[in-house]
Design a protein around this motif. Sequence first.
Motif, PDB file in Angstrom:
ATOM      1  N   ALA A  56      46.710 -24.290 -13.918  1.00 23.15           N
ATOM      2  CA  ALA A  56      46.815 -22.813 -14.794  1.00 23.15           C
ATOM      3  C   ALA A  56      46.528 -21.621 -14.050  1.00 23.15           C
ATOM      4  O   ALA A  56      47.157 -20.664 -14.226  1.00 23.15           O
ATOM      5  CB  ALA A  56      45.893 -22.865 -16.149  1.00 23.15           C
ATOM      6  N   LEU A  57      45.400 -21.779 -13.275  1.00 25.68           N
ATOM      7  CA  LEU A  57      45.064 -20.540 -12.319  1.00 25.68           C
ATOM      8  C   LEU A  57      45.757 -20.339 -11.126  1.00 25.68           C
ATOM      9  O   LEU A  57      45.502 -19.427 -10.474  1.00 25.68           O
ATOM     10  CB  LEU A  57      43.453 -20.673 -12.252  1.00 25.68           C
ATOM     11  CG  LEU A  57      42.680 -20.658 -13.648  1.00 25.68           C
ATOM     12  CD1 LEU A  57      41.300 -20.952 -13.158  1.00 25.68           C
ATOM     13  CD2 LEU A  57      43.132 -19.378 -14.355  1.00 25.68           C
ATOM     14  N   GLY A  58      46.188 -21.553 -10.404  1.00 25.87           N
ATOM     15  CA  GLY A  58      46.877 -21.234  -8.988  1.00 25.87           C
ATOM     16  C   GLY A  58      45.525 -21.811  -8.047  1.00 25.87           C
ATOM     17  O   GLY A  58      44.427 -21.690  -8.358  1.00 25.87           O
ATOM     18  N   THR A  59      45.964 -22.161  -7.015  1.00 22.83           N
ATOM     19  CA  THR A  59      45.061 -22.701  -5.899  1.00 22.83           C
ATOM     20  C   THR A  59      45.672 -22.845  -4.567  1.00 22.83           C
ATOM     21  O   THR A  59      46.980 -22.804  -4.404  1.00 22.83           O
ATOM     22  CB  THR A  59      44.000 -23.991  -6.391  1.00 22.83           C
ATOM     23  OG1 THR A  59      43.196 -24.318  -5.453  1.00 22.83           O
ATOM     24  CG2 THR A  59      45.086 -25.028  -6.346  1.00 22.83           C
ATOM     25  N   SER A  60      44.939 -23.174  -3.779  1.00 26.39           N
ATOM     26  CA  SER A  60      45.574 -23.631  -2.344  1.00 26.39           C
ATOM     27  C   SER A  60      44.795 -24.885  -2.041  1.00 26.39           C
ATOM     28  O   SER A  60      43.631 -25.110  -2.079  1.00 26.39           O
ATOM     29  CB  SER A  60      45.242 -22.619  -1.101  1.00 26.39           C
ATOM     30  OG  SER A  60      43.946 -22.548  -1.031  1.00 26.39           O
TER      31      SER A  60
END
Length: 371
Positions: A276-280
Amino acid sequence: MKEDFYDILGVSKNATSAEIKKAYRKKAIEYHPDKNPGDTKAEEMFKKAAEAYEVLSDPDKKAKYDQFGHQAFEGGGFGGGGMNMDDIFSQFGDIFGSAFGGGGFGGFGFGGGGQRRVKGSNLRIRVKLSLEDIANGVDKKIKVKRKKVAAGTTYKTCGTCNGQGQVTRIQNTILGRMQTATTCSTCGGSGQVVDSRGSGSDSMGMMVEEETVSIKIPAGVVDGMQLKVSGKGNEAPGGGIAGDLLVAIEEMPHEQLQRDGDNLHYDLYISFSDAALGTSQEIDTVSGKVRIKIEPGTQSGKILRLRNKGIPSINGYGSGDLLVHVNVWTPRHLSKEQKEFFQRMKTDENFEPKPEKQDKSFFEKVKDMFS
């Protein structure tokens, strides 16, 4: 670029084994050294024809050549290439029948009074390679036990066949005089017998020695592929031709990556929050670790394609891709507070499935993966 084997023999890819054999015989007779003395161009064509026939006459080699081209047999001395005159005369002399002096190749041990030269037996080994080895190519040093002529061993011409390696018999039959030739039982076809045996050798003057052989394995090989190191098999007694070392490739499984031809697949699991929030995330590749970005709102099943991060093509046509399969992990056990949160979100419009055009179906993703 090497010339196509089918073009060298002048046959189509659908040619039968009989047609391939006939075409090779015609070419080899045309360019035979006895018919073209001192002609280096003819000698080169003679070798090319033999190299082409060696591959196309063998069903397994032919299948590999049709799939991978010359690269299936090359890389540091491997493959059908590199044949010398002794190799050719030893392997293919029987194809010619009486084309040259009633027994094959004049002056090279298959007729014409020359001494017969035999070839030592081949050795086979299996080499295990990691996916990283296959992707980058690797030099291997392998210890091989091979038969060699023992130091101090000398040979003399076989008195039974006079060095011909064959014994000819003429019989009178109701059909007339029949001539047959059989392998000499005294020398085993080599035309040579032991004159003096070296210390520790067997009855043929041979002994087993361990030797370290350097093997250059090209990038992009596949499991089950067989490579050849010429002249590193067992030696032949009496000054014959050494056999070859046949190297079978065995691909070891990778903990994270799955191979599909030249492409690689990686399963990446992320949490609801990260989706949902995005990440790497940092992931493994055959050339080391790389960090990839997961955009906010990423859906489970999304495939990220990392260009040229797969396996190099053995034909030299670039490299495959690394396909990262994003899987959103659904927790199996929730705390009371977490359950209450998701209960509240059930009626929240942001949590209602609303697939858009860019959110492809499973079948569309599979289609894209193989396109």
